[in-house]
Scaffold this motif. Structure first.
Motif, PDB file in Angstrom:
ATOM      1  N   ARG A   1       6.280  -4.821   3.427  1.00  0.00           N
ATOM      2  CA  ARG A   1       6.901  -5.013   2.117  1.00  0.00           C
ATOM      3  C   ARG A   1       5.861  -4.888   1.006  1.00  0.00           C
ATOM      4  O   ARG A   1       6.102  -4.263  -0.028  1.00  0.00           O
ATOM      5  CB  ARG A   1       7.567  -6.386   2.052  1.00  0.00           C
ATOM      6  CG  ARG A   1       8.757  -6.551   2.981  1.00  0.00           C
ATOM      7  CD  ARG A   1       9.195  -8.014   3.026  1.00  0.00           C
ATOM      8  NE  ARG A   1      10.354  -8.201   3.874  1.00  0.00           N
ATOM      9  CZ  ARG A   1      11.603  -8.322   3.435  1.00  0.00           C
ATOM     10  NH1 ARG A   1      11.840  -8.290   2.131  1.00  0.00           N
ATOM     11  NH2 ARG A   1      12.607  -8.496   4.251  1.00  0.00           N
ATOM     12  N   ALA A   2       4.696  -5.477   1.242  1.00  0.00           N
ATOM     13  CA  ALA A   2       3.640  -5.429   0.236  1.00  0.00           C
ATOM     14  C   ALA A   2       3.138  -4.006   0.032  1.00  0.00           C
ATOM     15  O   ALA A   2       2.896  -3.568  -1.096  1.00  0.00           O
ATOM     16  CB  ALA A   2       2.492  -6.354   0.646  1.00  0.00           C
ATOM     17  N   ALA A   3       2.989  -3.271   1.132  1.00  0.00           N
ATOM     18  CA  ALA A   3       2.510  -1.897   1.024  1.00  0.00           C
ATOM     19  C   ALA A   3       3.512  -1.028   0.271  1.00  0.00           C
ATOM     20  O   ALA A   3       3.142  -0.204  -0.570  1.00  0.00           O
ATOM     21  CB  ALA A   3       2.251  -1.328   2.419  1.00  0.00           C
ATOM     22  N   ALA A   4       4.803  -1.211   0.558  1.00  0.00           N
ATOM     23  CA  ALA A   4       5.836  -0.446  -0.139  1.00  0.00           C
ATOM     24  C   ALA A   4       5.834  -0.774  -1.624  1.00  0.00           C
ATOM     25  O   ALA A   4       5.961   0.115  -2.479  1.00  0.00           O
ATOM     26  CB  ALA A   4       7.198  -0.737   0.470  1.00  0.00           C
ATOM     27  N   SER A   5       5.672  -2.048  -1.956  1.00  0.00           N
ATOM     28  CA  SER A   5       5.632  -2.460  -3.361  1.00  0.00           C
ATOM     29  C   SER A   5       4.426  -1.859  -4.075  1.00  0.00           C
ATOM     30  O   SER A   5       4.514  -1.456  -5.243  1.00  0.00           O
ATOM     31  CB  SER A   5       5.591  -3.992  -3.438  1.00  0.00           C
ATOM     32  OG  SER A   5       5.536  -4.430  -4.772  1.00  0.00           O
TER      33      SER A   5
ATOM     34  N   THR B   1       3.000   1.021  -3.434  1.00  0.00           N
ATOM     35  CA  THR B   1       3.237   2.443  -3.734  1.00  0.00           C
ATOM     36  C   THR B   1       4.112   2.607  -4.968  1.00  0.00           C
ATOM     37  O   THR B   1       3.899   3.512  -5.776  1.00  0.00           O
ATOM     38  CB  THR B   1       3.894   3.161  -2.543  1.00  0.00           C
ATOM     39  OG1 THR B   1       5.205   2.633  -2.320  1.00  0.00           O
ATOM     40  CG2 THR B   1       3.063   3.015  -1.286  1.00  0.00           C
ATOM     41  N   ARG B   2       5.084   1.718  -5.148  1.00  0.00           N
ATOM     42  CA  ARG B   2       5.953   1.806  -6.331  1.00  0.00           C
ATOM     43  C   ARG B   2       5.176   1.498  -7.598  1.00  0.00           C
ATOM     44  O   ARG B   2       5.359   2.142  -8.638  1.00  0.00           O
ATOM     45  CB  ARG B   2       7.139   0.851  -6.191  1.00  0.00           C
ATOM     46  CG  ARG B   2       8.095   1.225  -5.073  1.00  0.00           C
ATOM     47  CD  ARG B   2       9.405   0.461  -5.180  1.00  0.00           C
ATOM     48  NE  ARG B   2       9.234  -0.979  -5.027  1.00  0.00           N
ATOM     49  CZ  ARG B   2       9.206  -1.613  -3.868  1.00  0.00           C
ATOM     50  NH1 ARG B   2       9.299  -0.926  -2.746  1.00  0.00           N
ATOM     51  NH2 ARG B   2       9.080  -2.929  -3.818  1.00  0.00           N
TER      52      ARG B   2
ATOM     53  N   ALA C   1       4.567   4.147 -10.679  1.00  0.00           N
ATOM     54  CA  ALA C   1       4.946   3.841 -12.054  1.00  0.00           C
ATOM     55  C   ALA C   1       3.754   3.958 -13.001  1.00  0.00           C
ATOM     56  O   ALA C   1       3.881   4.431 -14.133  1.00  0.00           O
ATOM     57  CB  ALA C   1       5.524   2.428 -12.121  1.00  0.00           C
ATOM     58  N   ALA C   2       2.583   3.537 -12.528  1.00  0.00           N
ATOM     59  CA  ALA C   2       1.406   3.548 -13.400  1.00  0.00           C
ATOM     60  C   ALA C   2       0.850   4.952 -13.602  1.00  0.00           C
ATOM     61  O   ALA C   2       0.351   5.284 -14.687  1.00  0.00           O
ATOM     62  CB  ALA C   2       0.326   2.638 -12.807  1.00  0.00           C
ATOM     63  N   LEU C   3       0.943   5.809 -12.579  1.00  0.00           N
ATOM     64  CA  LEU C   3       0.293   7.106 -12.641  1.00  0.00           C
ATOM     65  C   LEU C   3       1.226   8.252 -13.045  1.00  0.00           C
ATOM     66  O   LEU C   3       0.750   9.325 -13.416  1.00  0.00           O
ATOM     67  CB  LEU C   3      -0.338   7.429 -11.283  1.00  0.00           C
ATOM     68  CG  LEU C   3      -1.442   6.461 -10.825  1.00  0.00           C
ATOM     69  CD1 LEU C   3      -1.928   6.838  -9.440  1.00  0.00           C
ATOM     70  CD2 LEU C   3      -2.598   6.464 -11.811  1.00  0.00           C
TER      71      LEU C   3
ATOM     72  N   VAL D   1       7.546   4.239  -1.876  1.00  0.00           N
ATOM     73  CA  VAL D   1       8.591   3.760  -0.971  1.00  0.00           C
ATOM     74  C   VAL D   1       9.527   2.863  -1.764  1.00  0.00           C
ATOM     75  O   VAL D   1       9.102   1.838  -2.292  1.00  0.00           O
ATOM     76  CB  VAL D   1       7.989   2.981   0.211  1.00  0.00           C
ATOM     77  CG1 VAL D   1       9.100   2.518   1.160  1.00  0.00           C
ATOM     78  CG2 VAL D   1       6.972   3.844   0.951  1.00  0.00           C
ATOM     79  N   PRO D   2      10.798   3.224  -1.891  1.00  0.00           N
ATOM     80  CA  PRO D   2      11.724   2.365  -2.643  1.00  0.00           C
ATOM     81  C   PRO D   2      11.942   1.046  -1.928  1.00  0.00           C
ATOM     82  O   PRO D   2      11.623   0.894  -0.742  1.00  0.00           O
ATOM     83  CB  PRO D   2      13.005   3.198  -2.688  1.00  0.00           C
ATOM     84  CG  PRO D   2      12.918   4.084  -1.485  1.00  0.00           C
ATOM     85  CD  PRO D   2      11.462   4.400  -1.314  1.00  0.00           C
TER      86      PRO D   2
END
Length: 412
Positions: free
Chosen positions: A285-289, A291-292, A296-298, A308-309
Motif C-alpha cells: 500500500r505504501a509503495a503504491a501511494s 508512485t501516485r 502528481a509531483a513530476l 499505481v491507483p
C-alpha cells in the motif's frame, strides 16, 4: 469478473437446502446475498489477497443486461439462511465456424458460504440452473473460472460434466494520474508513424462487427443491443493517420480499409459494480501511494511516473470489448486504442482498464497490461441438447479453438 468461488468437496454430509428464485423485490433476499458475497471474497488459491465485489445494492447487476436471465439462491432448511447463490443467462452466439450460431447459456457468480462448502450445495445450484437453461432452449452451457481455482474446476469438470474448453487471459492495466499519448515516442517522426483514433457511430459499429467478427467464437447475435446499452461508452477505430483522419462511414471503410487497423468498444463496468483488493501488505500500500505522489509531483514537468491507483478501496473499471484488427500493424493500432481507453477511464474516474483475449490472438501483443493485476481464465463448456440446431458444426465442445474469442461485456 469471471471468478467462481471455491466449491464443496465430497466426503462431508449434505445439508438440506431449498433452491429457489431470488426475489429482487425482497429486502431480505438482497441483504442475504450481500452478506454471502462479503463472506465469499474471491482470491487466488492459497494466496493472501482477495478481490471483493461491491454490487452497489443490485445483486442482478451482472446479468440484468442479458435477458433472459435467472438468479437462484440456496436456503438452508434450518433457519432459512441463504447459503448459496448462482446466476445465469441465455443468448445466441457464433460457434466460430462459418455462419453457425447456437443458443448458449452462461453460468456465473456461483457462491457458497464458506462454512457450508463440501456439502453438495454448489452442485445443486448448478443442476437447477441447467434445468432452466434446457427449458429456455439452450444447446450449450459454459462457465469461466480462474485456472488456479482447483475446487471450482473440479466441481464443473469432474462432477457437473463440463469439458475444459478455452483458456483466455484477463489483461488489466492501471489508470495513471496522467494521460497517455496514443503511441510511444518513435525515433522516426514521419507522418505514416502517426496514429489516428476516431469514434465509430453505433450503427456503423454494428455493421463493422458483423462484417468482421461474426465468425468469432461467442460473438453475440444481438451485438446491436450491446452497443446501444447505456453502459457502452462508444466504439473506436485506430489506423495510420495518413489513411484515417475522419470516419467516412462503414461502407467506405469496408470497401477500402487501411492496410492496418484495430477496433474496440468501451464498457462502463464501474456503474454496474465496484471492486476492492483486500489483504494487501502495508508495504504494498505504501509503495503504491508513493508512485501516485511521485506522478502528481513530476507530471507538470512531463516526467510521468507509472503510478499505481488506489485499489485498496472500492474502485471502478472500464472493460474493452470487441478488440480486433487486421494487418501487420494491428497490434500497434490496438495499443493506441488501449491508451485512448486509458484516457477515457481517467476522465471518468475508473482506476483500471481490463480486456480478455484468446490465448493465441495476435492482437494480444499490442495490449499493455500488468501481469500481476490480471488472471488466466479457464472456460468450461457442456452440451445440453442432443440435437444441434444448425447441424454443420457437430459437437462444439470438441472443436479446436479459433484465433480469437468475443467476451461479452454484459457478463464480465
Amino acid at each position: 469478473m469471471a471468478a467462481v468461488a471455491p466449491a464443496e468437496e465430497d466426503g462431508v454430509a449434505a445439508v438440506p437446502v431449498a433452491v429457489r428464485e431470488f426475489d429482487a423485490d425482497s429486502d431480505r433476499d438482497r441483504a442475504a446475498v450481500e452478506r454471502l458475497e462479503r463472506a465469499c471474497e474471491v482470491g487466488p488459491s492459497g494466496g493472501k489477497l482477495c478481490l471483493f465485489t461491491d454490487l452497489l445494492g443490485d445483486p442482478l447487476c451482472r446479468v440484468r443486461h442479458s435477458p433472459p436471465y435467472l438468479m437462484l439462491v440456496a436456503e438452508a432448511a434450518a433457519g432459512g439462511e441463504v447459503v448459496g447463490v448462482v446466476r445465469g443467462c441465455v443468448k445466441t452466439v457464433s460457434c466460430g465456424h462459418g455462419n453457425a450460431f447456437s443458443k448458449v447459456a452462461y453460468l456465473l457468480g456461483l457462491r457458497v458460504s464458506p462454512c457450508h462448502r463440501r456439502r453438495g450445495i454448489g452442485r445443486r445450484l448448478v443442476e437447477r440452473m441447467e434445468e432452466w437453461f434446457v427449458q429456455m432452449g439452450a444447446e450449450y452451457a459454459y462457465v469461466a473460472t480462474d485456472r488456479d481455482n482447483e475446487p471450482s474446476v473440479r466441481l464443473f469438470t469432474a462432477r457437473c460434466g463440463y469439458a475444459k474448453f478455452r483458456t483466455p487471459s484477463v489483461l488489466v492495466h492501471p489508470v495513471f494520474r496522467h494521460d497517455l499519448p496514443l503511441s510511444p515516442p518513435l525515433r522516426s517522426r514521419r507522418r505514416n508513424n502517426k496514429i489516428a483514433v476516431v469514434e465509430v457511430p453505433p450503427r456503423d459499429a454494428e455493421l463493422l462487427y458483423r462484417a468482421r467478427l461474426a465468425g468469432v467464437e461467442f460473438f453475440p447475435r444481438d451485438i446491436d443491443a450491446v452497443l446501444s446499452n447505456p453502459l457502452s461508452l462508444g466504439t473506436f477505430l485506430a489506423a495510420p493517420a495518413a489513411d484515417m483522419t475522419e470516419w467516412r462511414g462503414v461502407e467506405a471503410f469496408l470497401a477500402s480499409p487501411p492496410e492496418s487497423w484495430a477496433v474496440a468498444s468501451v464498457w462502463n463496468s464501474k456503474d454496474a459494480f465496484r471492486l476492492e483488493v483486500r489483504g494487501a501488505p502495508r508495504l504494498w500500500r505504501a509503495a503504491a501511494s508513493a508512485t501516485r505522489a511521485a506522478d502528481a509531483a513530476l507530471s507538470p514537468w512531463l516526467l510521468r511516473v507509472p503510478s499505481v491507483p488506489n485499489l485498496f478501496e472500492p474502485f471502478g473499471m472500464h472493460f474493452l470489448y470487441g478488440l480486433a484488427g487486421a494487418g501487420e500493424g494491428a497490434p500497434r493500432m490496438a495499443r493506441a486504442l488501449c491508451r485512448h481507453a486509458h484516457n477515457l477511464a481517467r476522465a471518468a474516474g475508473a482506476r483500471v482498464v481490463a480486456t480478455e483475449v484468446a490465448a493465441g490472438d495476435p492482437i494480444r501483443a499490442g495490449v499493455p497490461h500488468w501481469p500481476r493485476l490480471g488472471a488466466e481464465d479457464l472456460w468450461c463448456i457442456k452440451r445440453l441438447a442432443d440435437g444441434y440446431g444448425d447441424g454443420a458444426l457437430g459437437d462444439w465442445t470438441k472443436a479446436p479453438p479459433g484465433a480469437a474469442i468475443f467476451v461479452d461485456p454484459r457478463e464480465f
